[in-house]
Motif scaffolding. Structure first.
Motif, PDB file in Angstrom:
ATOM      1  N   UNK A 134       0.943  -1.236   0.104  1.00 38.28           N
ATOM      2  CA  UNK A 134       0.051   0.115   0.045  1.00 38.28           C
ATOM      3  C   UNK A 134       0.873   1.199  -0.080  1.00 38.28           C
ATOM      4  N   UNK A 135       1.917   1.356   0.804  1.00 39.62           N
ATOM      5  CA  UNK A 135       2.822   2.448   0.769  1.00 39.62           C
ATOM      6  C   UNK A 135       3.566   2.767  -0.580  1.00 39.62           C
ATOM      7  N   UNK A 136       3.959   1.462  -0.985  1.00 42.00           N
ATOM      8  CA  UNK A 136       4.150   1.547  -2.450  1.00 42.00           C
ATOM      9  C   UNK A 136       3.515   2.340  -3.378  1.00 42.00           C
ATOM     10  N   UNK A 137       2.214   1.601  -3.374  1.00 43.59           N
ATOM     11  CA  UNK A 137       1.251   2.228  -4.258  1.00 43.59           C
ATOM     12  C   UNK A 137       0.730   3.361  -4.000  1.00 43.59           C
ATOM     13  N   UNK A 138       1.064   3.838  -2.793  1.00 41.36           N
ATOM     14  CA  UNK A 138       0.669   5.424  -2.512  1.00 41.36           C
ATOM     15  C   UNK A 138       1.609   6.343  -3.218  1.00 41.36           C
ATOM     16  N   UNK A 139       2.888   5.971  -3.587  1.00 38.09           N
ATOM     17  CA  UNK A 139       3.751   6.847  -4.364  1.00 38.09           C
ATOM     18  C   UNK A 139       3.462   6.905  -5.743  1.00 38.09           C
ATOM     19  N   UNK A 140       2.568   6.214  -6.152  1.00 38.65           N
ATOM     20  CA  UNK A 140       1.946   6.368  -7.606  1.00 38.65           C
ATOM     21  C   UNK A 140       0.495   6.203  -7.464  1.00 38.65           C
ATOM     22  N   UNK A 141      -0.068   7.367  -8.224  1.00 33.03           N
ATOM     23  CA  UNK A 141      -1.518   7.378  -8.243  1.00 33.03           C
ATOM     24  C   UNK A 141      -2.124   7.411  -9.413  1.00 33.03           C
ATOM     25  N   UNK A 142      -3.542   7.443  -9.668  1.00 34.61           N
ATOM     26  CA  UNK A 142      -4.221   7.637 -10.719  1.00 34.61           C
ATOM     27  C   UNK A 142      -4.162   9.112 -11.388  1.00 34.61           C
TER      28      UNK A 142
END
Length: 235
Positions: free
Chosen positions: A93-101
């Motif tokens: 989730x932390x990794x995903x938070x650095x890339x967003x739609x």
């Protein structure tokens, strides 16, 4: 009876009395000794029983302590496993938070490498159909390297566009914009607004054209959806 005989009888009676007393004393001693012996026997038995009982209690206490230690170790291992299980999604989730739609409320339309008459070869990015004026944000933190009309230097087909360089060596491109809100050299954060969506350039309707590139220039695009999935973001 003569005095001599009387005296002898008296002595005899006295001796007999002493003998009886002595015998009675010896009997009492014997009885007392037996009683002491009898009293000593239960005491010894009690001591032995107490010793055995104490040993049994000690063994039971040790077994209980070992069982408790094993239970605590099991609970600690379970807790550690649970923490590790929770940490994995948290890290993702932390990794995903650095890339967003780049936009919200979209519908995916033309996809990467799709064939069509509107493109010179195949489609170079992913289209997100959104109304004109939808907020467009940086998909990842970085520095703006291209911004403006004429595709920000990539040609009129892109209309107004922005290109951002990211720290991992990748570049993101946003095209067909109605308004550009950033300038070249500006540092932006993931999720920061950079433009408004539009219908400029070679566009059949309001949408955002989004690319991931290996250089800032046209012709180096990779599949943006697959790339973002690799970063932990699902679109």
């Amino acid at each position: 009876m003569s005095p001599r005989v009387t005296s002898r009888s008296s002595r005899t009676a006295l001796l007999r009395t002493r003998a009886a007393v002595l015998a009675a004393g010896l009997g009492a001693s014997a009885v007392l000794g037996a009683g002491v012996a009898a009293a000593a026997t239960p005491t010894a038995t009690t001591a032995a029983t107490t010793a055995v009982s104490g040993s049994a209690h000690a063994v039971q206490a040790q077994a209980a302590a070992q069982a408790k230690a094993a239970e605590l170790a099991k609970k600690a291992a379970t807790a550690k496993a649970a923490q590790a299980k929770q940490a994995k999604p948290a890290a993702a989730k932390k990794k995903a938070a650095s890339w967003v739609a780049p936009v919200k409320g979209y519908t995916k339309t033309a996809s990467f490498a799709q064939n069509g008459a509107r493109w010179q070869s195949t489609h170079s990015g992913q289209d997100f159909a959104v109304p004109v004026g939808t907020k467009v944000v940086a998909a990842h933190g970085g520095t703006v390297v291209k911004a403006g009309g004429n595709g920000a230097g990539d040609g009129p087909a892109y209309g107004n566009a922005v290109v951002i360089k990211h720290g991992n060596g990748s570049y993101s491109q946003y095209a067909h914009l109605s308004k550009v809100n950033v300038r070249i050299g500006q540092v932006v954060a993931a999720g920061q607004q950079i433009a408004l969506s539009g219908n400029t350039g070679n566009s059949s309707g309001p949408h955002l054209h989004f690319e991931i590139r290996t250089t800032p220039n046209y012709g180096t695009a990779v599949d943006p959806i697959a790339f973002l999935r690799g970063q932990g973001l699902s679109l």
